[in-house]
Scaffold this active site. Sequence first.
Site, PDB file in Angstrom:
ATOM      1  N   GLU A  62       0.801  -1.229   0.000  1.00 11.91           N
ATOM      2  CA  GLU A  62       0.000   0.000   0.000  1.00 11.91           C
ATOM      3  C   GLU A  62       0.834   1.280   0.000  1.00 11.91           C
ATOM      4  O   GLU A  62       0.858   2.010   1.005  1.00 11.91           O
ATOM      5  CB  GLU A  62      -0.948   0.014   1.203  1.00 11.91           C
ATOM      6  CG  GLU A  62      -1.932  -1.120   1.206  1.00 11.91           C
ATOM      7  CD  GLU A  62      -3.034  -0.953   2.247  1.00 11.91           C
ATOM      8  OE1 GLU A  62      -2.943  -0.041   3.081  1.00 11.91           O
ATOM      9  OE2 GLU A  62      -3.992  -1.738   2.212  1.00 11.91           O
ATOM     10  N   GLU A 108      -5.209  -8.688   0.724  1.00 10.48           N
ATOM     11  CA  GLU A 108      -5.711  -8.533   2.098  1.00 10.48           C
ATOM     12  C   GLU A 108      -7.219  -8.377   2.011  1.00 10.48           C
ATOM     13  O   GLU A 108      -7.714  -7.618   1.177  1.00 10.48           O
ATOM     14  CB  GLU A 108      -5.163  -7.264   2.769  1.00 10.48           C
ATOM     15  CG  GLU A 108      -3.742  -7.307   3.242  1.00 10.48           C
ATOM     16  CD  GLU A 108      -3.319  -6.023   3.985  1.00 10.48           C
ATOM     17  OE1 GLU A 108      -4.190  -5.198   4.358  1.00 10.48           O
ATOM     18  OE2 GLU A 108      -2.109  -5.842   4.164  1.00 10.48           O
TER      19      GLU A 108
HETATM   20  C1  FCB Z   1      -4.078  -2.408   5.650  1.00  8.17           C
HETATM   21  C2  FCB Z   1      -2.657  -2.691   6.087  1.00  8.17           C
HETATM   22  C3  FCB Z   1      -2.576  -3.757   7.147  1.00  8.17           C
HETATM   23  C4  FCB Z   1      -3.667  -3.618   8.180  1.00  8.17           C
HETATM   24  C5  FCB Z   1      -5.011  -3.536   7.515  1.00  8.17           C
HETATM   25  C6  FCB Z   1      -6.180  -3.448   8.470  1.00  8.17           C
HETATM   26  O1  FCB Z   1      -4.161  -1.129   5.124  1.00  8.17           O
HETATM   27  O2  FCB Z   1      -1.882  -3.088   4.990  1.00  8.17           O
HETATM   28  O3  FCB Z   1      -1.292  -3.737   7.719  1.00  8.17           O
HETATM   29  O4  FCB Z   1      -3.428  -2.539   8.975  1.00  8.17           O
HETATM   30  O5  FCB Z   1      -5.037  -2.419   6.662  1.00  8.17           O
END
Ligand code: FCB
Length: 451
Positions: free
Chosen positions: A171, A361
């Site tokens: 990110e 994620e």
């Molecule tokens: C993302 C991050 C991860 C975690 C999630 C909830 O943005 O990459 O580390 O904090 O959010």
Amino acid sequence: MTKPILHRADFGPDFVWGTATAAFQIEGATISHGRGPSVWDTFTQKKGAIKTGENAMMACDFYHRYPTDLALNGQMGFNAFRFSIAWSRILPQGTGRVNEAGLAYYDRLIDEGIRQGQTPWVTLFHWDLPQALEDRGGWMNREIVTWFAEYVAVVVKAFGHKVKHWLVLNEPSAFTLLGYLVGMHAPGRRNFRAITSVIHHAALAQAEGGRVVRSLVPGAVVGTTFSCSPVEPMNRASKRDQQAAHRADALLNRLFIEPALGMGYPTDELTFLNSIKRIARPGDMERLAFNFDLIGLQHYFPVVVEHSMLVPYLWAKEVSPNRRQVPVITEMGWEVHEQSLLRIIRQFNQYPGDHQLFIAESGSAFYDRVEDGQVIDTQRAAYHVQCLQQVRQAQAEGIDLAGYFVWTLLDNFEWAEGYRPRFGLVYVDHRTQHRIVKASGQWFRSLLCGD
Ligand code: FCB
């Protein structure tokens, strides 16, 4: 908990199932075996920086507990494990001297994962920049592109013979904008004048890191990951809201993928990015591009915006779920929307290129409670069902997705929020380090192992 209404086989035989983690959020052992401090160690010591006043010196103690934590990952049926390498364990000063003990730790972790049948997916940078480099300007200093390339080379030379899946950045828009513009994340700067350099250096490092991995690791699958949210105008009929939504979309979704794809920065919508031309060197625009094999999507919530005169350059402001009278059931205050993952997959699927998309994620924090030694987190299981249904829908539309990584294995240190929000499939009592596989984790086991 009800049995899955989804079937693993429907996702395809090559679909990867994993959990995702990040070094700083789980490892602890921040002063062990020669690890140097990172910007997050410094930031957590700053008064008021972490909402709960906590730090990550212990975190989940994953540094010591990785064999049993990997076993939990396997018991839930996952065959891949995504983790990040802490740059300052490998190079305590960010460059120069290599800390052999740091390499040895990740060597053990990788071997243990492989022994347990879990493919390692390694993130090279998940936000924990060595403090020594921040002291030299961090992402504001162009030299970071060289520092990063040096670090990546050390890591992939050490592990490239057994790790094939490499994710360069986690990110970039989060660590650049939250870290250097909003000041909510480490290093906690609010420096509008520097933000375009920070963005440009991160975008260059992303491509450069990709090139280093590809040149040193035969058969590497090289990816990078983006935070992403479908953006809608509050008032669909309003031209001004529509334009605000376009600008917010450029900032939240397009800023880093488009230069990587050779499309340059989205300067039409974000005119302030034109100032990058002043700092760019000849050849930079070509250097921003790299043909990644994988693009990771990290989606948590949809965004609705309206036009606003109060936010310079962006002229857009988020309209909170509360103001839209949308009920919020998550601990982060994020809206759950049954279509938003699908929308963002479709949006990213529009880009040309040979890369494959995957969900790097996906998860949510709910108000988990331990009762009789159990955590019955029905909402989290329902959340993943909803996300996986959207993945199936995308596949049915012909979109090729490589896999799904749950955020996250363990309840952990959620950055500026401290330990309060719980995203894990495994509950962690942070005082005792006791683990409990939540009902959602058991649900994954039923889905993935069929029992
Ligand atoms: C993302 C991050 C991860 C975690 C999630 C909830 O943005 O990459 O580390 O904090 O959010």
